[in-house]
Design an enzyme around this catalytic site. Structure first.
Site, PDB file in Angstrom:
ATOM      1  N   GLY A   6       0.829  -1.207   0.000  1.00  0.00           N
ATOM      2  CA  GLY A   6       0.000   0.000   0.000  1.00  0.00           C
ATOM      3  C   GLY A   6       0.859   1.251   0.000  1.00  0.00           C
ATOM      4  O   GLY A   6       1.908   1.291  -0.661  1.00  0.00           O
TER       5      GLY A   6
ATOM      6  N   ASP B 189       1.320  -8.623  -1.763  1.00  0.00           N
ATOM      7  CA  ASP B 189       0.042  -8.066  -1.290  1.00  0.00           C
ATOM      8  C   ASP B 189      -1.067  -9.006  -1.729  1.00  0.00           C
ATOM      9  O   ASP B 189      -0.944  -9.700  -2.745  1.00  0.00           O
ATOM     10  CB  ASP B 189      -0.193  -6.667  -1.877  1.00  0.00           C
ATOM     11  CG  ASP B 189      -1.164  -5.833  -1.038  1.00  0.00           C
ATOM     12  OD1 ASP B 189      -0.714  -4.835  -0.438  1.00  0.00           O
ATOM     13  OD2 ASP B 189      -2.356  -6.186  -0.988  1.00  0.00           O
TER      14      ASP B 189
ATOM     15  N   HIS C 248       3.852   2.872  21.013  1.00  0.00           N
ATOM     16  CA  HIS C 248       3.588   3.788  19.902  1.00  0.00           C
ATOM     17  C   HIS C 248       2.110   4.160  19.968  1.00  0.00           C
ATOM     18  O   HIS C 248       1.288   3.639  19.255  1.00  0.00           O
ATOM     19  CB  HIS C 248       3.903   3.066  18.593  1.00  0.00           C
ATOM     20  CG  HIS C 248       3.747   3.910  17.374  1.00  0.00           C
ATOM     21  ND1 HIS C 248       4.309   5.148  17.230  1.00  0.00           N
ATOM     22  CD2 HIS C 248       3.100   3.660  16.209  1.00  0.00           C
ATOM     23  CE1 HIS C 248       4.003   5.628  16.038  1.00  0.00           C
ATOM     24  NE2 HIS C 248       3.267   4.743  15.398  1.00  0.00           N
TER      25      HIS C 248
HETATM   26  N1  APR Z   1      -1.616  -9.843   3.394  1.00  0.00           N
HETATM   27  C1  APR Z   1      -0.933  -8.954   2.634  1.00  0.00           C
HETATM   28  N2  APR Z   1      -1.333  -7.701   2.430  1.00  0.00           N
HETATM   29  C2  APR Z   1      -2.476  -7.319   2.999  1.00  0.00           C
HETATM   30  C3  APR Z   1      -3.244  -8.189   3.807  1.00  0.00           C
HETATM   31  C4  APR Z   1      -2.782  -9.510   3.985  1.00  0.00           C
HETATM   32  N3  APR Z   1      -3.436 -10.391   4.718  1.00  0.00           N
HETATM   33  N4  APR Z   1      -4.323  -7.481   4.248  1.00  0.00           N
HETATM   34  C5  APR Z   1      -4.233  -6.244   3.742  1.00  0.00           C
HETATM   35  N5  APR Z   1      -3.119  -6.147   2.980  1.00  0.00           N
HETATM   36  C6  APR Z   1      -2.621  -5.009   2.221  1.00  0.00           C
HETATM   37  C7  APR Z   1      -3.694  -4.175   1.554  1.00  0.00           C
HETATM   38  O1  APR Z   1      -4.142  -4.790   0.345  1.00  0.00           O
HETATM   39  C8  APR Z   1      -2.950  -2.847   1.323  1.00  0.00           C
HETATM   40  O2  APR Z   1      -2.376  -2.795   0.018  1.00  0.00           O
HETATM   41  O3  APR Z   1      -1.957  -4.092   3.084  1.00  0.00           O
HETATM   42  C9  APR Z   1      -1.851  -2.864   2.361  1.00  0.00           C
HETATM   43  C10 APR Z   1      -1.939  -1.721   3.362  1.00  0.00           C
HETATM   44  O4  APR Z   1      -1.716  -0.549   2.676  1.00  0.00           O
HETATM   45  P1  APR Z   1      -2.480   0.820   3.007  1.00  0.00           P
HETATM   46  O5  APR Z   1      -3.924   0.543   3.194  1.00  0.00           O
HETATM   47  O6  APR Z   1      -2.076   1.816   1.976  1.00  0.00           O
HETATM   48  O7  APR Z   1      -1.888   1.205   4.461  1.00  0.00           O
HETATM   49  P2  APR Z   1      -0.495   1.930   4.808  1.00  0.00           P
HETATM   50  O8  APR Z   1      -0.701   3.388   4.864  1.00  0.00           O
HETATM   51  O9  APR Z   1       0.582   1.387   3.951  1.00  0.00           O
HETATM   52  O10 APR Z   1      -0.326   1.436   6.322  1.00  0.00           O
HETATM   53  C11 APR Z   1      -0.136   0.076   6.627  1.00  0.00           C
HETATM   54  O11 APR Z   1       1.042   0.563   8.666  1.00  0.00           O
HETATM   55  O12 APR Z   1       1.359   2.537   9.860  1.00  0.00           O
HETATM   56  C12 APR Z   1       0.622   1.361   9.754  1.00  0.00           C
HETATM   57  O13 APR Z   1      -1.498   1.998  10.677  1.00  0.00           O
HETATM   58  C13 APR Z   1      -0.827   1.653   9.483  1.00  0.00           C
HETATM   59  O14 APR Z   1      -1.555  -0.562   9.976  1.00  0.00           O
HETATM   60  C14 APR Z   1      -1.289   0.355   8.917  1.00  0.00           C
HETATM   61  C15 APR Z   1      -0.072  -0.140   8.122  1.00  0.00           C
END
Ligand code: APR
Length: 320
Positions: A12, A34, A176
């Site tokens: 993401g 992902d 955190h």
């Molecule tokens: N396996 C792999 N990827 C997954 C899974 C899974 N089971 N579930 C969700 N994802 C992927 C989503 O498809 C998405 O592309 O995780 C990604 C998360 O990306 P974003 O929604 O853009 O979130 P991001 O801003 O990158 O933050 C990720 O880090 O700082 C923390 O609180 C934040 O928990 C969050 C994480």
């Protein structure tokens, strides 16, 4: 010699930024994993196509298969959901715990020798759960929070003092979350502690207190501005600093969520502490002396994390 292999679990906002930074810094080859089909492939291809202009050599691959992370030297985990305005990090616990199970088992089966850096929130509980699910050695699993929190503190302090961020060092302990403990006594401008800078008239205690609070609320401030997600440039850059310390055996002194067993009166618990990161992973936890007030803040923060870990155990009895 083959380039190091860096697996990014979650492609993401943070995952994509991590991939770009790894490539620009030529830290290694990247596998972006992902569950969302097309996202990791698209980001890997887009960043690869920036190579000629960016002037780097790195191979990037997007995938939905854990088999592709086999042999990774470093895994950085951002899989899960970020928060939206009005949500606390703790509100993410139920959803992201399930994600940690899948990711932990994937790492256990395919990249058991990796150094694992967790970024998914609520951080301290998620890194604990990820370690439980993966079964990796404690020193090879840590969480990124302290570098980011102290980075925010350093940025705000540099604005207040009108000096370079590079000359401000800052210290943030604990979980955190809203209870994190920015330690002013151990934070300095070129070695001059913050309380001395108050005495020297560089700032006032009130302003310093406001900066400490802004640091605690740093993540929420970004969420409030972005509205559709949480911070990603600073979290990604912070995790890269930790990954680089491991890959280059730099023995960097960096605060991170580490397994603390013995120090700080803790008995096998993940929380933010200063550590030494080198080729052995978390090679050392540094125990500093705290005064009564600091200890009370730290204890409160540890209690908050303990509450989250308890909630994880209630959701999944297998976590023990
Ligand atoms: N396996 C792999 N990827 C997954 C899974 C899974 N089971 N579930 C969700 N994802 C992927 C989503 O498809 C998405 O592309 O995780 C990604 C998360 O990306 P974003 O929604 O853009 O979130 P991001 O801003 O990158 O933050 C990720 O880090 O700082 C923390 O609180 C934040 O928990 C969050 C994480």
């Amino acid at each position: 010699m083959a380039r190091p292999k860096i697996a990014l679990i979650g492609a993401g906002q943070i995952g994509g930024t991590l991939a770009h930074l790894v490539a620009l810094k030529e830290l290694g080859d990247v596998v972006l994993f992902d569950i969302a089909e097309g996202t990791p492939e698209g980001k890997a291809l887009d960043i690869s196509e920036s190579g000629p202009a960016g002037g780097f050599d790195a191979t990037l691959k997007g995938t939905q298969s854990y088999a592709d992370i086999a042999g990774a030297d470093v895994c950085i985990v951002t899989a899960g959901v970020p928060r939206k305005p009005g949500m606390s990090r703790d509100d993410l616990l139920g959803i992201n715990l399930k994600v940690m199970k899948a990711v932990g088992e994937g790492i256990r089966d395919h990249a058991p020798d990796a150094f694992v850096i967790c970024i998914t929130n609520p951080l301290d509980a998620m890194v604990w759960a990820l370690r439980q699910y993966s079964g990796l050695p404690h020193e090879k699993v840590c969480g990124m929070a302290g570098v980011l929190d102290s980075g925010r503190f350093r940025h705000f302090l540099s604005l207040e003092f009108g000096v370079s961020m590079r000359d401000v060092s800052a210290f943030v302990l604990g979980g955190h979350g809203d209870t994190m403990v920015p330690l002013t006594r151990y934070s300095t401008v070129a070695g001059i502690p913050l309380p001395d800078l108050v005495k020297m008239g560089w700032t006032t205690q009130e302003k310093l207190d406001a900066i400490v609070q802004r640091t605690r609320d740093g993540g929420a401030e970004i969420v409030g501005l972005l509205k559709t997600g949480s911070a990603y440039y600073a979290p990604a850059t912070s995790a890269i600093e930790m990954a680089e310390a491991y890959l280059k055996d730099q023995k960097r002194v960096l605060p991170c969520a580490a397994h603390v067993d013995g120090a700080y009166g803790l008995d096998g618990f993940y929380v933010g502490v200063p550590t030494v990161i080198g080729a052995g992973g978390i090679e050392r936890v540094i125990e500093i002396a705290m005064n009564k007030d600091e200890q009370a803040m730290f204890d409160k923060s540890v209690d908050a994390v303990k509450g989250l870990v308890k909630a994880c155990k209630e959701i999944d009895g297998a976590l023990g």
